[in-house]
Design an enzyme around this catalytic site. Sequence first.
Site, PDB file in Angstrom:
ATOM      1  NE  ARG A   1      -3.725  -2.424   0.561  1.00 58.51           N
ATOM      2  CZ  ARG A   1      -3.498  -3.709   0.152  1.00 58.51           C
ATOM      3  NH1 ARG A   1      -2.281  -3.957  -0.533  1.00 58.51           N
ATOM      4  NH2 ARG A   1      -4.325  -4.715   0.440  1.00 58.51           N
TER       5      ARG A   1
ATOM      6  CB  SER B   1      -9.916  -0.517   4.275  1.00 57.55           C
ATOM      7  OG  SER B   1     -10.384  -1.681   3.924  1.00 57.55           O
TER       8      SER B   1
ATOM      9  CD  GLU C   1      -6.501   1.909   3.052  1.00 57.43           C
ATOM     10  OE1 GLU C   1      -6.012   0.733   3.746  1.00 57.43           O
ATOM     11  OE2 GLU C   1      -7.271   1.843   2.126  1.00 57.43           O
TER      12      GLU C   1
HETATM   13  P1  NAP Z   1      -9.585  -9.754   5.005  1.00 57.85           P
HETATM   14  O1  NAP Z   1      -9.562 -10.665   3.839  1.00 57.85           O
HETATM   15  O2  NAP Z   1     -10.481  -9.804   6.180  1.00 57.85           O
HETATM   16  O3  NAP Z   1      -8.053  -9.813   5.470  1.00 57.85           O
HETATM   17  C1  NAP Z   1      -7.639  -9.052   6.648  1.00 57.85           C
HETATM   18  C2  NAP Z   1      -6.178  -8.785   6.841  1.00 57.85           C
HETATM   19  O4  NAP Z   1      -5.564 -10.324   6.811  1.00 57.85           O
HETATM   20  C3  NAP Z   1      -5.509  -8.206   5.580  1.00 57.85           C
HETATM   21  O5  NAP Z   1      -4.334  -7.572   6.087  1.00 57.85           O
HETATM   22  C4  NAP Z   1      -4.913  -9.295   4.674  1.00 57.85           C
HETATM   23  O6  NAP Z   1      -3.850  -9.040   3.797  1.00 57.85           O
HETATM   24  C5  NAP Z   1      -4.831 -10.335   5.693  1.00 57.85           C
HETATM   25  N1  NAP Z   1      -4.708 -11.803   5.067  1.00 57.85           N
HETATM   26  C6  NAP Z   1      -5.961 -12.495   5.155  1.00 57.85           C
HETATM   27  N2  NAP Z   1      -5.767 -13.600   4.520  1.00 57.85           N
HETATM   28  C7  NAP Z   1      -4.572 -13.632   4.291  1.00 57.85           C
HETATM   29  C8  NAP Z   1      -3.502 -14.553   3.500  1.00 57.85           C
HETATM   30  N3  NAP Z   1      -4.055 -15.871   3.128  1.00 57.85           N
HETATM   31  N4  NAP Z   1      -2.235 -14.297   3.518  1.00 57.85           N
HETATM   32  C9  NAP Z   1      -1.696 -13.059   3.892  1.00 57.85           C
HETATM   33  N5  NAP Z   1      -2.460 -12.011   4.660  1.00 57.85           N
HETATM   34  C10 NAP Z   1      -3.855 -12.359   4.745  1.00 57.85           C
HETATM   35  O7  NAP Z   1      -9.752  -8.388   4.672  1.00 57.85           O
HETATM   36  P2  NAP Z   1     -10.697  -7.376   4.198  1.00 57.85           P
HETATM   37  O8  NAP Z   1     -10.497  -5.912   5.078  1.00 57.85           O
HETATM   38  O9  NAP Z   1     -11.904  -8.045   4.092  1.00 57.85           O
HETATM   39  O10 NAP Z   1     -10.265  -6.832   2.600  1.00 57.85           O
HETATM   40  C11 NAP Z   1     -10.423  -7.831   1.521  1.00 57.85           C
HETATM   41  C12 NAP Z   1      -9.040  -7.454   0.799  1.00 57.85           C
HETATM   42  O11 NAP Z   1      -9.397  -6.207  -0.062  1.00 57.85           O
HETATM   43  C13 NAP Z   1      -7.908  -7.586   1.539  1.00 57.85           C
HETATM   44  O12 NAP Z   1      -7.059  -8.241   0.600  1.00 57.85           O
HETATM   45  C14 NAP Z   1      -7.481  -6.144   1.497  1.00 57.85           C
HETATM   46  O13 NAP Z   1      -6.147  -5.963   1.862  1.00 57.85           O
HETATM   47  C15 NAP Z   1      -8.087  -5.485   0.456  1.00 57.85           C
HETATM   48  N6  NAP Z   1      -8.287  -4.182   0.390  1.00 57.85           N
HETATM   49  C16 NAP Z   1      -7.499  -3.264  -0.253  1.00 57.85           C
HETATM   50  C17 NAP Z   1      -7.762  -2.047  -0.330  1.00 57.85           C
HETATM   51  C18 NAP Z   1      -6.629  -1.108  -0.719  1.00 57.85           C
HETATM   52  O14 NAP Z   1      -5.789  -1.413  -1.643  1.00 57.85           O
HETATM   53  N7  NAP Z   1      -6.572   0.199  -0.640  1.00 57.85           N
HETATM   54  C19 NAP Z   1      -8.596  -1.405   0.314  1.00 57.85           C
HETATM   55  C20 NAP Z   1      -9.607  -2.336   1.122  1.00 57.85           C
HETATM   56  C21 NAP Z   1      -9.277  -3.456   1.180  1.00 57.85           C
HETATM   57  P3  NAP Z   1      -3.679  -7.989   2.816  1.00 57.85           P
HETATM   58  O15 NAP Z   1      -4.037  -6.781   3.121  1.00 57.85           O
HETATM   59  O16 NAP Z   1      -2.442  -8.346   2.210  1.00 57.85           O
HETATM   60  O17 NAP Z   1      -4.673  -8.686   1.750  1.00 57.85           O
END
Ligand code: NAP
Length: 337
Positions: free
Chosen positions: A160, A237, A333
Amino acid sequence: MSTCPAGVDLGPLNTLALPGHAARYLRVTAAGQLAAADTGGRRFVLGSGSNLVLTGDFDGLVVHMAIPGRRLLHEDADAWYVGAGAGENWHDFVQWTLAQGWPGLENLSLIPGTVGAAPVQNIGAYGVELAEHFHSLTAWDFEKQAFFTVDRDSGRFAYRDSLFKQEGWHRDGRVAITAVVFRLPKAWRPVCGYADVAAELVAQGIASPAPRAIADAVIAVRRRKLPDPAAIPNAGSFFHNPVVERDVAEALKASHPGLPCYPQADGRVKLAAGWLIEQAGWKGKDLGPVGMYERQALVLVNRGGASGADVQRTMAAVQAAVREKFAVDLTPEPVFL
Ligand code: NAP
């Protein structure tokens, strides 16, 4: 450029629907406008306003990047090179690449925002980051009054994070990204290791998913968990997932066995901000008109009529609750204007 004494209403231009006006406003639909316009003074570069907390009126120029266009620029034996204007809606662009038969971005479906904003924080989801498929971009430097290009190496992409954040260019309104080129390899491999997406594919009975099936699974998961800003204003987020030293994560895990921990390549450990917020009692809880969403605690929502000050009040209360329970600092963020 539009200027008027009352300013330009930014309420419809931010997905948290916070009130505020800009003294000056320039809608950019072609890169050439940037060189021709008077863009001196304080400046803010706006995409779709999906990562923005408006704290009040802005006594400067809002440069609204709305450059359209998307096309295949080049194809070789290994990859498709696809270009898009900064103002293209990110999700629509991803769906279009899939419809053309150019996979790679499917895990990034339904991320809010524009193509031009995507490299700034190196958007990522479900195991895929923009940087993996980034080729280059063109940007305008308001100080030097010149265009420049950034490639994969000079973009300094990290979790990010990018050159644009590291140099403070986005915060200062120093540059505007005008166009981005993606390199989508023909040797495609599915990335469906994240639990939510894997479970969705299992539920649909799909064992060997095609790119479209992964996109559909991601869309289904996100629609279930995340509020539509048109119905419940939000900025996605709201906090970064904190990355802490390994000994800190181990100590926390000892006292909170359910804590999700994701080891990083640099030896540190990523924690899930949404889990910390939920455990601190803030899932579905409001303070005045601003709360944390009941189906995903990481999403801050405007229940109606909130101001930037209301957002800051709830943000501070959530940060204090997480700090008190876990001694972990959450950083927001979105950009504050
Ligand atoms: P989530 O799937 O509940 O995951 C929460 C956290 O756990 C995130 O930091 C995610 O990493 C990590 N995680 C979950 N499974 C993982 C795995 N198998 N290996 C490594 N890390 C793992 O997250 P959520 O809040 O519902 O969001 C869904 C996805 O959308 C996530 O990947 C999140 O990062 C992404 N997202 C991105 C943005 C952005 O780019 N601005 C904004 C909102 C959400 P990661 O952060 O590396 O994915």
